[in-house]
Design a protein around this motif. Structure first.
Motif, PDB file in Angstrom:
ATOM      1  N   ARG A   1     -16.551 -25.606   1.264  1.00  0.00           N
ATOM      2  CA  ARG A   1     -17.455 -24.766   2.074  1.00  0.00           C
ATOM      3  C   ARG A   1     -18.767 -25.517   2.245  1.00  0.00           C
ATOM      4  O   ARG A   1     -19.412 -25.868   1.263  1.00  0.00           O
ATOM      5  CB  ARG A   1     -17.705 -23.434   1.374  1.00  0.00           C
ATOM      6  CG  ARG A   1     -16.493 -22.547   1.332  1.00  0.00           C
ATOM      7  CD  ARG A   1     -16.733 -21.267   0.565  1.00  0.00           C
ATOM      8  NE  ARG A   1     -15.521 -20.456   0.571  1.00  0.00           N
ATOM      9  CZ  ARG A   1     -14.492 -20.649  -0.261  1.00  0.00           C
ATOM     10  NH1 ARG A   1     -14.568 -21.582  -1.189  1.00  0.00           N
ATOM     11  NH2 ARG A   1     -13.418 -19.897  -0.168  1.00  0.00           N
TER      12      ARG A   1
ATOM     13  N   LYS B   1     -10.398 -26.063  -1.213  1.00  0.00           N
ATOM     14  CA  LYS B   1     -11.194 -25.531  -0.107  1.00  0.00           C
ATOM     15  C   LYS B   1     -12.645 -26.002  -0.251  1.00  0.00           C
ATOM     16  O   LYS B   1     -13.223 -25.887  -1.326  1.00  0.00           O
ATOM     17  CB  LYS B   1     -11.131 -24.005  -0.136  1.00  0.00           C
ATOM     18  CG  LYS B   1     -11.673 -23.365   1.103  1.00  0.00           C
ATOM     19  CD  LYS B   1     -11.072 -21.979   1.330  1.00  0.00           C
ATOM     20  CE  LYS B   1     -11.066 -21.595   2.780  1.00  0.00           C
ATOM     21  NZ  LYS B   1      -9.958 -22.180   3.545  1.00  0.00           N
TER      22      LYS B   1
ATOM     23  N   GLU C   1     -15.807 -24.414   6.965  1.00  0.00           N
ATOM     24  CA  GLU C   1     -14.805 -24.336   5.902  1.00  0.00           C
ATOM     25  C   GLU C   1     -13.687 -25.296   6.230  1.00  0.00           C
ATOM     26  O   GLU C   1     -13.275 -25.384   7.396  1.00  0.00           O
ATOM     27  CB  GLU C   1     -14.187 -22.938   5.880  1.00  0.00           C
ATOM     28  CG  GLU C   1     -14.880 -21.927   5.038  1.00  0.00           C
ATOM     29  CD  GLU C   1     -14.124 -20.610   5.049  1.00  0.00           C
ATOM     30  OE1 GLU C   1     -14.626 -19.661   4.458  1.00  0.00           O
ATOM     31  OE2 GLU C   1     -13.040 -20.531   5.677  1.00  0.00           O
TER      32      GLU C   1
ATOM     33  N   THR D   1     -18.111 -15.757   9.910  1.00  0.00           N
ATOM     34  CA  THR D   1     -16.933 -16.586  10.177  1.00  0.00           C
ATOM     35  C   THR D   1     -16.001 -15.870  11.142  1.00  0.00           C
ATOM     36  O   THR D   1     -15.989 -14.643  11.212  1.00  0.00           O
ATOM     37  CB  THR D   1     -16.165 -16.869   8.876  1.00  0.00           C
ATOM     38  OG1 THR D   1     -15.965 -15.628   8.202  1.00  0.00           O
ATOM     39  CG2 THR D   1     -16.928 -17.796   7.963  1.00  0.00           C
TER      40      THR D   1
ATOM     41  N   TYR E   1     -21.968 -23.213   9.324  1.00  0.00           N
ATOM     42  CA  TYR E   1     -21.127 -23.045   8.151  1.00  0.00           C
ATOM     43  C   TYR E   1     -19.748 -23.581   8.504  1.00  0.00           C
ATOM     44  O   TYR E   1     -19.200 -23.210   9.547  1.00  0.00           O
ATOM     45  CB  TYR E   1     -21.064 -21.554   7.798  1.00  0.00           C
ATOM     46  CG  TYR E   1     -20.111 -21.221   6.687  1.00  0.00           C
ATOM     47  CD1 TYR E   1     -20.471 -21.442   5.362  1.00  0.00           C
ATOM     48  CD2 TYR E   1     -18.861 -20.689   6.953  1.00  0.00           C
ATOM     49  CE1 TYR E   1     -19.597 -21.143   4.342  1.00  0.00           C
ATOM     50  CE2 TYR E   1     -17.980 -20.391   5.928  1.00  0.00           C
ATOM     51  CZ  TYR E   1     -18.357 -20.614   4.622  1.00  0.00           C
ATOM     52  OH  TYR E   1     -17.491 -20.327   3.608  1.00  0.00           O
TER      53      TYR E   1
ATOM     54  N   ASP F   1      -9.881 -27.234   4.451  1.00  0.00           N
ATOM     55  CA  ASP F   1      -8.970 -27.521   3.344  1.00  0.00           C
ATOM     56  C   ASP F   1      -8.822 -29.026   3.229  1.00  0.00           C
ATOM     57  O   ASP F   1      -8.697 -29.713   4.239  1.00  0.00           O
ATOM     58  CB  ASP F   1      -7.588 -26.903   3.610  1.00  0.00           C
ATOM     59  CG  ASP F   1      -7.626 -25.391   3.526  1.00  0.00           C
ATOM     60  OD1 ASP F   1      -8.605 -24.862   2.973  1.00  0.00           O
ATOM     61  OD2 ASP F   1      -6.695 -24.749   4.026  1.00  0.00           O
TER      62      ASP F   1
END
Lengths: 79, 79
Positions: free
Chosen positions: B4, B2, B43, A8, B41, B45
């Motif tokens: 993922r 959150k 991420e 990341t 990947y 909110d």
């Protein structure tokens, strides 16, 4: 053994790809989504039965090739 | 909350990026590495306190935008 690596961007590094995703989600009608960050995910098989040695080798791979440690963090899970 | 998201190519879909990483690792002196697969990947909110509703919304986002479900699988973790 299977290693799963997540790479990341560090906090504070601009993520234009994440911003683009955030904008697209908002125009598709998903409200309340923020702080989108895109990273990389790598899976690999590594020979040997010692999880600690495998994890050390994968960390080494990340430092040398897979991640740019100036701007990226990585986490490794071996199982 | 959150979320993922891990997006990987389905089995059987060629992964030239993974092959390139495998070749590079081998020339850097990491033996015994195979089946390298690269994925994405993400991420983000998401507003709201209901994990189940958030997970359903994120699954919907993956189906509509984030993953190409013809060739990719995704997994979502909300916390």
């Amino acid at each position: 053994m299977k290693a799963r690596i997540t790479i990341t961007l560090k906090n504070g590094v601009l993520d234009p790809q994440g911003k683009a995703i955030e904008g697209a989600l908002s125009s598709l009608g998903f409200p309340g989504v923020s702080n989108v960050r895109q990273g990389k995910y790598i899976e690999l098989d590594i020979e040997g039965g010692d999880a600690q040695a495998a994890e050390a080798a994968v960390n080494d791979m990340c430092d040398k090739l897979l991640a740019n440690t100036v701007i990226e963090n990585y986490s490794v899970k071996v199982s």
